[in-house]
Design a protein around this motif. Structure first.
Motif, PDB file in Angstrom:
ATOM      1  N   ASN A  21       0.827  -1.208   0.000  1.00  0.00           N
ATOM      2  CA  ASN A  21       0.000   0.000   0.000  1.00  0.00           C
ATOM      3  C   ASN A  21       0.860   1.255   0.000  1.00  0.00           C
ATOM      4  O   ASN A  21       0.553   2.232  -0.688  1.00  0.00           O
ATOM      5  CB  ASN A  21      -0.933   0.017   1.217  1.00  0.00           C
ATOM      6  CG  ASN A  21      -2.066  -0.962   1.103  1.00  0.00           C
ATOM      7  OD1 ASN A  21      -2.321  -1.516   0.039  1.00  0.00           O
ATOM      8  ND2 ASN A  21      -2.753  -1.191   2.206  1.00  0.00           N
ATOM      9  N   GLN A  22       1.924   1.220   0.765  1.00  0.00           N
ATOM     10  CA  GLN A  22       2.822   2.373   0.841  1.00  0.00           C
ATOM     11  C   GLN A  22       3.461   2.644  -0.520  1.00  0.00           C
ATOM     12  O   GLN A  22       3.571   3.793  -0.939  1.00  0.00           O
ATOM     13  CB  GLN A  22       3.888   2.120   1.912  1.00  0.00           C
ATOM     14  CG  GLN A  22       4.722   3.337   2.190  1.00  0.00           C
ATOM     15  CD  GLN A  22       5.377   3.261   3.554  1.00  0.00           C
ATOM     16  OE1 GLN A  22       4.866   2.624   4.471  1.00  0.00           O
ATOM     17  NE2 GLN A  22       6.491   3.922   3.687  1.00  0.00           N
ATOM     18  N   HIS A  23       3.859   1.592  -1.218  1.00  0.00           N
ATOM     19  CA  HIS A  23       4.430   1.764  -2.553  1.00  0.00           C
ATOM     20  C   HIS A  23       3.395   2.344  -3.518  1.00  0.00           C
ATOM     21  O   HIS A  23       3.720   3.200  -4.351  1.00  0.00           O
ATOM     22  CB  HIS A  23       4.966   0.439  -3.097  1.00  0.00           C
ATOM     23  CG  HIS A  23       6.220  -0.019  -2.430  1.00  0.00           C
ATOM     24  ND1 HIS A  23       7.358   0.744  -2.320  1.00  0.00           N
ATOM     25  CD2 HIS A  23       6.514  -1.200  -1.816  1.00  0.00           C
ATOM     26  CE1 HIS A  23       8.290   0.081  -1.682  1.00  0.00           C
ATOM     27  NE2 HIS A  23       7.808  -1.108  -1.355  1.00  0.00           N
ATOM     28  N   ALA A  24       2.160   1.881  -3.411  1.00  0.00           N
ATOM     29  CA  ALA A  24       1.095   2.398  -4.276  1.00  0.00           C
ATOM     30  C   ALA A  24       0.841   3.880  -3.996  1.00  0.00           C
ATOM     31  O   ALA A  24       0.673   4.679  -4.938  1.00  0.00           O
ATOM     32  CB  ALA A  24      -0.189   1.590  -4.074  1.00  0.00           C
ATOM     33  N   LEU A  25       0.824   4.250  -2.726  1.00  0.00           N
ATOM     34  CA  LEU A  25       0.646   5.661  -2.379  1.00  0.00           C
ATOM     35  C   LEU A  25       1.805   6.502  -2.905  1.00  0.00           C
ATOM     36  O   LEU A  25       1.603   7.609  -3.415  1.00  0.00           O
ATOM     37  CB  LEU A  25       0.533   5.826  -0.859  1.00  0.00           C
ATOM     38  CG  LEU A  25      -0.763   5.346  -0.240  1.00  0.00           C
ATOM     39  CD1 LEU A  25      -0.644   5.308   1.285  1.00  0.00           C
ATOM     40  CD2 LEU A  25      -1.912   6.240  -0.664  1.00  0.00           C
ATOM     41  N   GLY A  26       3.010   5.980  -2.782  1.00  0.00           N
ATOM     42  CA  GLY A  26       4.175   6.694  -3.306  1.00  0.00           C
ATOM     43  C   GLY A  26       4.078   6.921  -4.798  1.00  0.00           C
ATOM     44  O   GLY A  26       4.388   8.002  -5.306  1.00  0.00           O
ATOM     45  N   ALA A  27       3.623   5.905  -5.531  1.00  0.00           N
ATOM     46  CA  ALA A  27       3.467   6.035  -6.982  1.00  0.00           C
ATOM     47  C   ALA A  27       2.406   7.078  -7.320  1.00  0.00           C
ATOM     48  O   ALA A  27       2.582   7.880  -8.253  1.00  0.00           O
ATOM     49  CB  ALA A  27       3.101   4.682  -7.596  1.00  0.00           C
ATOM     50  N   ALA A  28       1.316   7.087  -6.562  1.00  0.00           N
ATOM     51  CA  ALA A  28       0.262   8.071  -6.798  1.00  0.00           C
ATOM     52  C   ALA A  28       0.768   9.483  -6.510  1.00  0.00           C
ATOM     53  O   ALA A  28       0.510  10.424  -7.291  1.00  0.00           O
ATOM     54  CB  ALA A  28      -0.952   7.759  -5.936  1.00  0.00           C
ATOM     55  N   ILE A  29       1.481   9.650  -5.414  1.00  0.00           N
ATOM     56  CA  ILE A  29       2.035  10.968  -5.079  1.00  0.00           C
ATOM     57  C   ILE A  29       3.016  11.413  -6.154  1.00  0.00           C
ATOM     58  O   ILE A  29       3.056  12.586  -6.536  1.00  0.00           O
ATOM     59  CB  ILE A  29       2.696  10.958  -3.685  1.00  0.00           C
ATOM     60  CG1 ILE A  29       1.635  10.774  -2.604  1.00  0.00           C
ATOM     61  CG2 ILE A  29       3.490  12.233  -3.433  1.00  0.00           C
ATOM     62  CD1 ILE A  29       2.192  10.510  -1.218  1.00  0.00           C
ATOM     63  N   GLU A  30       3.794  10.476  -6.670  1.00  0.00           N
ATOM     64  CA  GLU A  30       4.746  10.811  -7.733  1.00  0.00           C
ATOM     65  C   GLU A  30       4.024  11.332  -8.978  1.00  0.00           C
ATOM     66  O   GLU A  30       4.454  12.309  -9.591  1.00  0.00           O
ATOM     67  CB  GLU A  30       5.585   9.587  -8.080  1.00  0.00           C
ATOM     68  CG  GLU A  30       6.724   9.880  -9.015  1.00  0.00           C
ATOM     69  CD  GLU A  30       7.648   8.685  -9.197  1.00  0.00           C
ATOM     70  OE1 GLU A  30       8.570   8.808 -10.000  1.00  0.00           O
ATOM     71  OE2 GLU A  30       7.444   7.650  -8.542  1.00  0.00           O
ATOM     72  N   GLU A  31       2.922  10.700  -9.340  1.00  0.00           N
ATOM     73  CA  GLU A  31       2.143  11.155 -10.498  1.00  0.00           C
ATOM     74  C   GLU A  31       1.577  12.551 -10.260  1.00  0.00           C
ATOM     75  O   GLU A  31       1.620  13.409 -11.146  1.00  0.00           O
ATOM     76  CB  GLU A  31       1.006  10.174 -10.803  1.00  0.00           C
ATOM     77  CG  GLU A  31       1.469   8.865 -11.372  1.00  0.00           C
ATOM     78  CD  GLU A  31       2.114   9.000 -12.739  1.00  0.00           C
ATOM     79  OE1 GLU A  31       1.631   9.808 -13.556  1.00  0.00           O
ATOM     80  OE2 GLU A  31       3.097   8.294 -12.994  1.00  0.00           O
TER      81      GLU A  31
END
Length: 72
Positions: A21-31
């Motif tokens: 989940n943390q990786h997914a949130l990081g990817a979303a924040i990056e976008e």
């Protein structure tokens, strides 16, 4: 009551899911950060980068804990 090994496995499994989940949130924040930068909101984008650095640092610590739990 489960033994320590069972508890460690369950804890490691739960932490692994949280890490995903943390990786997914990081990817979303990056976008979102990319979009902010492209649309002239560099100051806000910089704040998002700081948040991503925190996620990265914590992900590293969580990974270490998962590894230790799986070795017990």
């Amino acid at each position: 009551m489960p033994n320590n090994s069972d508890s460690n496995i369950a804890t490691a499994d739960a932490l692994t899911l949280l890490l995903h989940n943390q990786h997914a949130l990081g990817a979303a924040i990056e976008e979102v950060t990319k979009w902010l930068s492209e649309n002239g909101l560099e100051a806000v984008a910089e704040n998002a980068v700081v948040a991503m650095k925190t996620l990265d640092a914590n992900a590293s610590a969580i990974t270490d804990v998962i590894t230790r739990l799986r070795q017990l």
